[in-house]
Write a protein that holds these residues in place. Structure first.
Motif, PDB file in Angstrom:
ATOM      1  N   ASN A  67      27.882  50.334  40.049  1.00 44.20           N
ATOM      2  CA  ASN A  67      28.830  49.361  40.563  1.00 44.20           C
ATOM      3  C   ASN A  67      28.136  48.980  41.933  1.00 44.20           C
ATOM      4  N   PRO A  68      27.076  48.036  41.761  1.00 41.98           N
ATOM      5  CA  PRO A  68      26.430  47.772  43.239  1.00 41.98           C
ATOM      6  C   PRO A  68      27.049  46.956  44.044  1.00 41.98           C
ATOM      7  N   LYS A  69      28.058  46.089  43.679  1.00 44.38           N
ATOM      8  CA  LYS A  69      28.942  45.004  44.676  1.00 44.38           C
ATOM      9  C   LYS A  69      29.892  45.809  44.952  1.00 44.38           C
ATOM     10  N   LYS A  70      30.261  46.927  44.674  1.00 44.75           N
ATOM     11  CA  LYS A  70      31.362  47.996  45.242  1.00 44.75           C
ATOM     12  C   LYS A  70      32.909  47.349  44.977  1.00 44.75           C
ATOM     13  N   ILE A  71      32.833  47.059  43.670  1.00 45.31           N
ATOM     14  CA  ILE A  71      34.138  46.301  43.364  1.00 45.31           C
ATOM     15  C   ILE A  71      35.100  47.367  43.106  1.00 45.31           C
ATOM     16  N   THR A  72      36.247  47.438  43.701  1.00 40.66           N
ATOM     17  CA  THR A  72      37.201  48.423  43.658  1.00 40.66           C
ATOM     18  C   THR A  72      38.599  48.035  43.046  1.00 40.66           C
ATOM     19  N   ASN A  73      38.850  46.859  43.145  1.00 38.46           N
ATOM     20  CA  ASN A  73      40.167  46.020  42.581  1.00 38.46           C
ATOM     21  C   ASN A  73      39.875  44.760  42.066  1.00 38.46           C
ATOM     22  N   PHE A  74      41.067  44.230  41.454  1.00 36.23           N
ATOM     23  CA  PHE A  74      40.982  42.952  40.886  1.00 36.23           C
ATOM     24  C   PHE A  74      40.633  41.826  41.861  1.00 36.23           C
ATOM     25  N   LYS A  75      41.290  41.952  43.116  1.00 37.10           N
ATOM     26  CA  LYS A  75      41.157  40.867  44.110  1.00 37.10           C
ATOM     27  C   LYS A  75      39.649  40.762  44.597  1.00 37.10           C
ATOM     28  N   ASP A  76      38.927  42.018  44.292  1.00 35.37           N
ATOM     29  CA  ASP A  76      37.681  41.768  44.653  1.00 35.37           C
ATOM     30  C   ASP A  76      36.808  40.549  43.942  1.00 35.37           C
ATOM     31  N   LEU A  77      37.364  40.339  42.666  1.00 29.08           N
ATOM     32  CA  LEU A  77      36.490  39.464  41.812  1.00 29.08           C
ATOM     33  C   LEU A  77      36.642  37.984  42.570  1.00 29.08           C
ATOM     34  N   ALA A 132      43.889  37.656  31.302  1.00 27.31           N
ATOM     35  CA  ALA A 132      43.184  37.816  32.714  1.00 27.31           C
ATOM     36  C   ALA A 132      43.958  36.780  33.666  1.00 27.31           C
ATOM     37  N   GLN A 133      43.988  35.550  32.948  1.00 30.42           N
ATOM     38  CA  GLN A 133      44.859  34.448  33.655  1.00 30.42           C
ATOM     39  C   GLN A 133      46.047  34.834  34.131  1.00 30.42           C
ATOM     40  N   LYS A 134      46.896  35.495  33.313  1.00 32.02           N
ATOM     41  CA  LYS A 134      48.101  36.196  33.696  1.00 32.02           C
ATOM     42  C   LYS A 134      48.146  37.075  34.877  1.00 32.02           C
ATOM     43  N   VAL A 135      46.928  37.897  34.961  1.00 33.93           N
ATOM     44  CA  VAL A 135      47.084  38.732  36.372  1.00 33.93           C
ATOM     45  C   VAL A 135      46.682  37.754  37.328  1.00 33.93           C
ATOM     46  N   LEU A 136      45.793  36.799  37.348  1.00 33.65           N
ATOM     47  CA  LEU A 136      45.583  35.995  38.500  1.00 33.65           C
ATOM     48  C   LEU A 136      46.773  35.073  38.791  1.00 33.65           C
ATOM     49  N   ASP A 137      47.677  34.709  37.900  1.00 33.87           N
ATOM     50  CA  ASP A 137      48.730  33.992  38.325  1.00 33.87           C
ATOM     51  C   ASP A 137      49.752  34.845  38.704  1.00 33.87           C
ATOM     52  N   LEU A 172      40.204  32.402  40.907  1.00 30.00           N
ATOM     53  CA  LEU A 172      38.827  32.639  40.451  1.00 30.00           C
ATOM     54  C   LEU A 172      38.287  31.460  39.759  1.00 30.00           C
ATOM     55  N   THR A 173      37.063  31.135  40.337  1.00 29.18           N
ATOM     56  CA  THR A 173      36.344  30.337  39.365  1.00 29.18           C
ATOM     57  C   THR A 173      35.012  31.003  38.738  1.00 29.18           C
ATOM     58  N   PRO A 174      35.087  31.363  37.427  1.00 25.90           N
ATOM     59  CA  PRO A 174      34.156  32.258  36.979  1.00 25.90           C
ATOM     60  C   PRO A 174      32.782  31.534  36.878  1.00 25.90           C
ATOM     61  N   GLY A 232      30.269  34.431  46.531  1.00 30.91           N
ATOM     62  CA  GLY A 232      29.116  34.999  46.241  1.00 30.91           C
ATOM     63  C   GLY A 232      29.088  35.943  44.999  1.00 30.91           C
ATOM     64  N   LEU A 233      30.201  36.361  44.415  1.00 33.06           N
ATOM     65  CA  LEU A 233      30.350  37.117  43.199  1.00 33.06           C
ATOM     66  C   LEU A 233      30.298  36.425  41.983  1.00 33.06           C
ATOM     67  N   LYS A 234      29.463  36.744  40.843  1.00 32.77           N
ATOM     68  CA  LYS A 234      29.364  36.079  39.804  1.00 32.77           C
ATOM     69  C   LYS A 234      30.247  36.762  38.763  1.00 32.77           C
ATOM     70  N   VAL A 235      31.336  36.133  38.409  1.00 33.49           N
ATOM     71  CA  VAL A 235      32.296  36.815  37.363  1.00 33.49           C
ATOM     72  C   VAL A 235      32.322  36.219  36.149  1.00 33.49           C
TER      73      VAL A 235
END
Length: 262
Positions: A130-140, A160-165, A171-173, A144-147
């Motif tokens: 986990n080099p980008k130290k992502i700990t929760n959904f909001k971190d995405l 995933a869209q339901k969680v975002l809503d 989030l722009t993947p 600068g983070l590629k998802v």
């Protein structure tokens, strides 16, 4: 399997006599399959996230029924449903959401009522360590983070869209993938920093990725329905395969893979 779905036109001529015969054999208590002898090819269209579990169940089924063979078409549930309603030959459809199954039932291509056999929950897949130290959904959503996400019409993308809503996040993947394995592969190839997939996919990947759980996923769990198809070339053997999937032995395999009970 990133990219589109290729539906193979399967040679089912050998299946014409593949239904139940008059000669009965002893019921296979472990497999939960039919007491009638089955043979021929069973063609199963199944969500990509079921690949590992269903491949294991194929071995169990074929061992219990030496005259039978199971072939698969794994992919995004929406594309599989579209193929079925367009006339692709298949016996069984196992979808990753009721919505994609509804496409098939609304078209009159399912026989009987589909039943939910497992459920699945989202998880974040990151590179090992986990080099980008992502700990929760909001971190995405950090810059600068590629998802990678599944396409919105695919069950894992819809979840995933339901969680975002629900969380009022945007989030722009870096890419939208046509099935969950495609999204996972993006991480494995180090083309993205993270992807939103299922717990089962993170588990199946072993040490190739690292999983990050997030509580919001509990509000976007997908039910997986399975159905015998109306024009199944080998309905008898197909029913026996569905019985195995729903049997205690089948459920044990699925639960071990990380699927939740229905």
């Amino acid at each position: 399997m990133a990219g589109g779905l290729t539906v193979a036109v399967l040679a089912l001529g050998a299946c014409s006599g593949g239904g139940s015969s008059d000669s009965a054999e002893k019921s296979d208590g472990e497999s939960g399959s039919s007491s009638k002898k089955v043979s021929g090819t069973v063609t199963v269209f199944a969500a990509a996230s079921l690949k590992e579990s269903f491949t294991e169940l194929k071995k169990t089924f074929e061992k219990a029924h030496p005259g039978a063979k199971v072939t698969f078409n794994f992919g995004g549930s929406d594309a599989l449903a579209a193929s079925i309603t367009s006339g692709a030959p298949a016996d069984v459809f196992a979808a990753a959401s009721p919505k994609t199954m509804k496409t098939v039932t609304d078209a009159g291509d399912a026989k009987g009522t589909p039943s939910t056999f497992v459920r699945n929950q989202l998880e974040i897949a990151t590179l090992p360590g986990n080099p980008k130290k992502i700990t929760n959904f909001k971190d995405l959503t950090k810059g600068g983070l590629k998802v990678a996400l599944c396409a919105k019409e695919v069950p894992c993308g819809s979840a995933a869209q339901k969680v975002l809503d629900n969380e009022h996040l945007k989030l722009t993947p870096a890419s939208y993938e046509q099935d969950v394995k495609g999204a996972l592969t993006k991480v494995e190839l180090k083309e993205v920093d993270a992807s939103v997939v299922y717990k089962t996919d993170v588990k199946a990947a072993g040490g190739k990725v690292e999983g990050v759980e997030f509580p919001e996923s509990k509000k976007a769990i997908n039910d997986y329905p399975i159905a015998l198809l109306k024009h199944a070339p080998n309905a008898g053997a197909a029913s026996a395969f569905i019985d195995l999937v729903k049997s205690p032995q089948g459920q044990k395999v699925l639960n071990k893979a990380g699927f939740l009970k229905p």
